[in-house]
Design a protein around this motif. Structure first.
Motif, PDB file in Angstrom:
ATOM      1  N   GLU A 108       6.764   9.056   1.290  1.00 47.90           N
ATOM      2  CA  GLU A 108       7.455  10.162   1.948  1.00 47.90           C
ATOM      3  C   GLU A 108       8.877   9.745   2.327  1.00 47.90           C
ATOM      4  O   GLU A 108       9.117   8.589   2.686  1.00 47.90           O
ATOM      5  CB  GLU A 108       6.681  10.602   3.210  1.00 47.90           C
ATOM      6  N   TYR A 109       9.777  10.705   2.232  1.00 49.49           N
ATOM      7  CA  TYR A 109      11.169  10.475   2.654  1.00 49.49           C
ATOM      8  C   TYR A 109      11.412  11.158   3.998  1.00 49.49           C
ATOM      9  O   TYR A 109      10.967  12.291   4.203  1.00 49.49           O
ATOM     10  CB  TYR A 109      12.136  11.062   1.621  1.00 49.49           C
ATOM     11  N   PHE A 110      12.125  10.474   4.899  1.00 53.45           N
ATOM     12  CA  PHE A 110      12.446  11.036   6.216  1.00 53.45           C
ATOM     13  C   PHE A 110      13.953  11.006   6.437  1.00 53.45           C
ATOM     14  O   PHE A 110      14.629  10.077   5.987  1.00 53.45           O
ATOM     15  CB  PHE A 110      11.774  10.216   7.325  1.00 53.45           C
ATOM     16  N   GLY A 111      14.457  12.007   7.168  1.00 51.20           N
ATOM     17  CA  GLY A 111      15.890  12.068   7.455  1.00 51.20           C
ATOM     18  C   GLY A 111      16.238  11.293   8.713  1.00 51.20           C
ATOM     19  O   GLY A 111      15.408  10.544   9.244  1.00 51.20           O
ATOM     20  N   THR A 112      17.456  11.510   9.200  1.00 54.23           N
ATOM     21  CA  THR A 112      17.924  10.715  10.341  1.00 54.23           C
ATOM     22  C   THR A 112      17.375  11.207  11.685  1.00 54.23           C
ATOM     23  O   THR A 112      17.490  10.520  12.686  1.00 54.23           O
ATOM     24  CB  THR A 112      19.473  10.730  10.410  1.00 54.23           C
ATOM     25  N   HIS A 113      16.812  12.408  11.718  1.00 55.02           N
ATOM     26  CA  HIS A 113      16.277  12.914  12.996  1.00 55.02           C
ATOM     27  C   HIS A 113      14.753  13.064  12.962  1.00 55.02           C
ATOM     28  O   HIS A 113      14.189  13.846  13.703  1.00 55.02           O
ATOM     29  CB  HIS A 113      16.942  14.260  13.344  1.00 55.02           C
ATOM     30  N   ASP A 114      14.131  12.323  12.070  1.00 55.19           N
ATOM     31  CA  ASP A 114      12.693  12.485  11.810  1.00 55.19           C
ATOM     32  C   ASP A 114      11.819  11.418  12.443  1.00 55.19           C
ATOM     33  O   ASP A 114      10.683  11.236  12.002  1.00 55.19           O
ATOM     34  CB  ASP A 114      12.441  12.407  10.287  1.00 55.19           C
ATOM     35  N   LEU A 115      12.325  10.677  13.423  1.00 53.33           N
ATOM     36  CA  LEU A 115      11.550   9.539  13.934  1.00 53.33           C
ATOM     37  C   LEU A 115      10.116   9.903  14.342  1.00 53.33           C
ATOM     38  O   LEU A 115       9.171   9.218  13.946  1.00 53.33           O
ATOM     39  CB  LEU A 115      12.308   8.855  15.078  1.00 53.33           C
ATOM     40  N   ASP A 128      16.905  15.033  -4.260  1.00 55.56           N
ATOM     41  CA  ASP A 128      17.143  14.244  -5.488  1.00 55.56           C
ATOM     42  C   ASP A 128      16.225  13.030  -5.526  1.00 55.56           C
ATOM     43  O   ASP A 128      15.643  12.707  -6.567  1.00 55.56           O
ATOM     44  CB  ASP A 128      18.594  13.720  -5.530  1.00 55.56           C
ATOM     45  N   LEU A 129      16.086  12.363  -4.395  1.00 60.76           N
ATOM     46  CA  LEU A 129      15.265  11.148  -4.369  1.00 60.76           C
ATOM     47  C   LEU A 129      13.793  11.473  -4.649  1.00 60.76           C
ATOM     48  O   LEU A 129      13.114  10.747  -5.383  1.00 60.76           O
ATOM     49  CB  LEU A 129      15.398  10.438  -3.017  1.00 60.76           C
ATOM     50  N   GLU A 130      13.322  12.574  -4.062  1.00 66.21           N
ATOM     51  CA  GLU A 130      11.911  12.955  -4.287  1.00 66.21           C
ATOM     52  C   GLU A 130      11.665  13.177  -5.778  1.00 66.21           C
ATOM     53  O   GLU A 130      10.605  12.847  -6.296  1.00 66.21           O
ATOM     54  CB  GLU A 130      11.578  14.232  -3.503  1.00 66.21           C
ATOM     55  N   LYS A 131      12.680  13.719  -6.442  1.00 67.44           N
ATOM     56  CA  LYS A 131      12.565  13.977  -7.877  1.00 67.44           C
ATOM     57  C   LYS A 131      12.683  12.675  -8.681  1.00 67.44           C
ATOM     58  O   LYS A 131      11.898  12.402  -9.573  1.00 67.44           O
ATOM     59  CB  LYS A 131      13.680  14.947  -8.292  1.00 67.44           C
ATOM     60  N   GLU A 170       0.810  -1.229   0.000  1.00 67.19           N
ATOM     61  CA  GLU A 170       0.000   0.000   0.000  1.00 67.19           C
ATOM     62  C   GLU A 170       0.836   1.269   0.000  1.00 67.19           C
ATOM     63  O   GLU A 170       0.600   2.195  -0.751  1.00 67.19           O
ATOM     64  CB  GLU A 170      -0.843   0.017   1.267  1.00 67.19           C
ATOM     65  N   ARG A 171       1.802   1.284   0.947  1.00 70.84           N
ATOM     66  CA  ARG A 171       2.593   2.510   1.106  1.00 70.84           C
ATOM     67  C   ARG A 171       4.070   2.164   1.298  1.00 70.84           C
ATOM     68  O   ARG A 171       4.386   1.140   1.898  1.00 70.84           O
ATOM     69  CB  ARG A 171       2.112   3.297   2.334  1.00 70.84           C
ATOM     70  N   VAL A 172       4.943   3.041   0.806  1.00 70.71           N
ATOM     71  CA  VAL A 172       6.387   2.848   0.967  1.00 70.71           C
ATOM     72  C   VAL A 172       6.990   4.133   1.547  1.00 70.71           C
ATOM     73  O   VAL A 172       6.810   5.218   0.990  1.00 70.71           O
ATOM     74  CB  VAL A 172       7.070   2.534  -0.392  1.00 70.71           C
ATOM     75  N   TYR A 173       7.680   4.009   2.684  1.00 74.75           N
ATOM     76  CA  TYR A 173       8.378   5.148   3.286  1.00 74.75           C
ATOM     77  C   TYR A 173       9.874   4.847   3.309  1.00 74.75           C
ATOM     78  O   TYR A 173      10.279   3.692   3.462  1.00 74.75           O
ATOM     79  CB  TYR A 173       7.885   5.389   4.721  1.00 74.75           C
TER      80      TYR A 173
END
Ligand code: SF4
Length: 408
Positions: free
Chosen positions: A80-87, A70-73, A55-58
């Motif tokens: 959605e993309y999350f960084g290392t401090h986005d828990l 770059d990845l979003e593009k 259904e969904r990929v994060y």
């Protein structure tokens, strides 16, 4: 994963059935090979999403911290993309709350008897080739009492071996205690009931806290083992790498280790083909590897990483030369490893049994870390030992990376 479980979510690591509805990919963005593996995994699940199987990929972790835009593009089909401090934000889209009381709660992905314990995050060093500080930020130590709490919870779940990791163990404590505190931490962790082995991975050579050697020597729970990535030995390269050390200082440090704890297994990793590595510099490295006789050694071809300081240098060692030099070092090391293993034949060791694999029980001595070091193989057709428990064995024969043994 501990946070998700604490929010009553059904979560599994590397789902063997590959049939989850929501996939979270924790990526690595350290060097070329790791980035490629991360991108292939993302593409695999995006394809599954397009086929309606997921259904969904994060995507979270270092690659997405470093290359989010770059990845979003390039791969827009990720939710959605999350960084290392986005828990906390990642948990929010998974319909879970970040709960402070769950800090230290873990759903471990390792076998039930050992666990990695991350004692600090990030790195304050200036190593020229390294992209980790770009992704993980500066060094932040976790306080001793929090680590003791986490270790106690792990021990209650049956963990016997703690593998201490951080980008830089040597720096531990300097930020929060204004002094190097790895020895203090170890002295507290050995008091945790149920923990029988504590292993140290990833120490930095410059400023290594010498009081740790005393703890390794005197505390039976602290394994006689140290992983200390040294990267190179040629002075010009060490200087360009900004490692703050030299050929002589590094050799003296190793001699101090050997004198303090004679049976310590020393593991190191090397970068081969750094910009400007001449044939002579490589030969110096090879001669030094032969002289030092490391118990364990990994060699990796240099990966030219953008936004590091080495990115301004010319990546001038051809890929095939890098690979050829890696092969030469690994061949030399495999001979050293074979010889060191032959010395173990006939001797007795305490081993922790990790698993049963076909006709063998597979374990490790205190001198070996999971996945990267020697394994001890016990014939399961004629012997029985319990997985997750310690056994005393006698080594009967050895190859360069495996020891064959019988329980006694
Ligand atoms: S100490 Fe390790 S993590 Fe830190 S910058 Fe150097 S190589 Fe990278």
């Amino acid at each position: 994963m501990g946070q998700l479980q604490g929010n009553n979510k059904n979560v599994v690591h590397e789902d063997p059935e590959d049939d989850g509805d929501i996939v979270v990919i924790n990526t690595c963005g350290f060097i070329g090979d790791a980035k490629e593996e991360s991108i292939n995994t993302i593409l695999h699940y995006v394809t599954k999403k397009e086929a309606g199987d997921v259904e969904r990929v994060y995507v979270s972790g270092c690659l997405s911290e470093r290359y989010k835009t770059d990845l979003e593009k390039e791969i827009p089909n990720v939710d959605e993309y999350f960084g290392t401090h986005d828990l906390p934000n990642l948990l929010k889209v998974l319909d879970a709350d970040y709960k402070h009381e769950l800090i230290g709660e873990r759903l471990t992905t390792t076998p039930t008897h050992y666990a990695y314990l991350k004692i600090a995050e990030g790195c304050d060093r200036p190593c020229s080739f390294c992209a980790i500080p770009l992704m993980r930020g500066g060094h932040v130590s976790t306080p001793i009492e929090d680590l003791v709490t986490e270790a106690t919870k792990l021990a209650k779940k049956g963990i016997k071996e703690l593998i201490l990791i951080a980008q830089d163990l040597t720096y531990y404590g300097l930020d929060i205690y204004k002094k190097r505190a790895l020895a203090d931490l170890l002295k507290e962790l050995v008091k945790v009931d149920g923990i029988e082995w504590i292993r140290l991975h990833y120490a930095f050579p410059t400023g290594f806290p010498m009081d740790v050697l005393e703890v390794i020597k005197n505390e039976p729970k602290v394994c006689n083992y140290l992983d200390i990535p040294l990267q190179h030995i040629n002075d010009d390269i060490l200087k360009s790498m900004k490692r703050g050390t030299s050929h002589k200082k590094t050799t003296d440090l190793l001699k101090t280790f050997r004198a303090a704890v004679p049976d310590m297994a020393i593991r190191t990793t090397l970068i081969i083909g750094y910009p400007g590595e001449t044939e002579a510099a490589f030969q110096e490295l090879k001669d030094w590897v032969a002289e030092m006789r490391f118990e364990r050694l990994g060699a990796f071809a240099y990966s030219h990483e953008e936004n590091t300081t080495a990115a301004d240098l010319e990546d001038n060692v051809p890929e095939e030369v890098k690979q050829e030099r890696v092969n030469q070092i690994m061949e030399l090391q495999s001979q050293i490893s074979f010889e060191l293993n032959q010395e173990k034949v006939g001797k007795e060791f305490k081993v922790l049994i990790d698993r049963k694999d076909g006709n063998y029980f597979v374990g490790r001595t205190e001198y070996d870390s999971p996945d990267v070091d020697n394994e001890v193989l016990i014939d399961a057709t004629s012997h029985y030992v319990q997985v997750g428990k310690f056994a005393i064995v006698k080594i009967t024969s050895a190859t360069e990376f495996d020891l064959y043994a019988e329980p006694i």
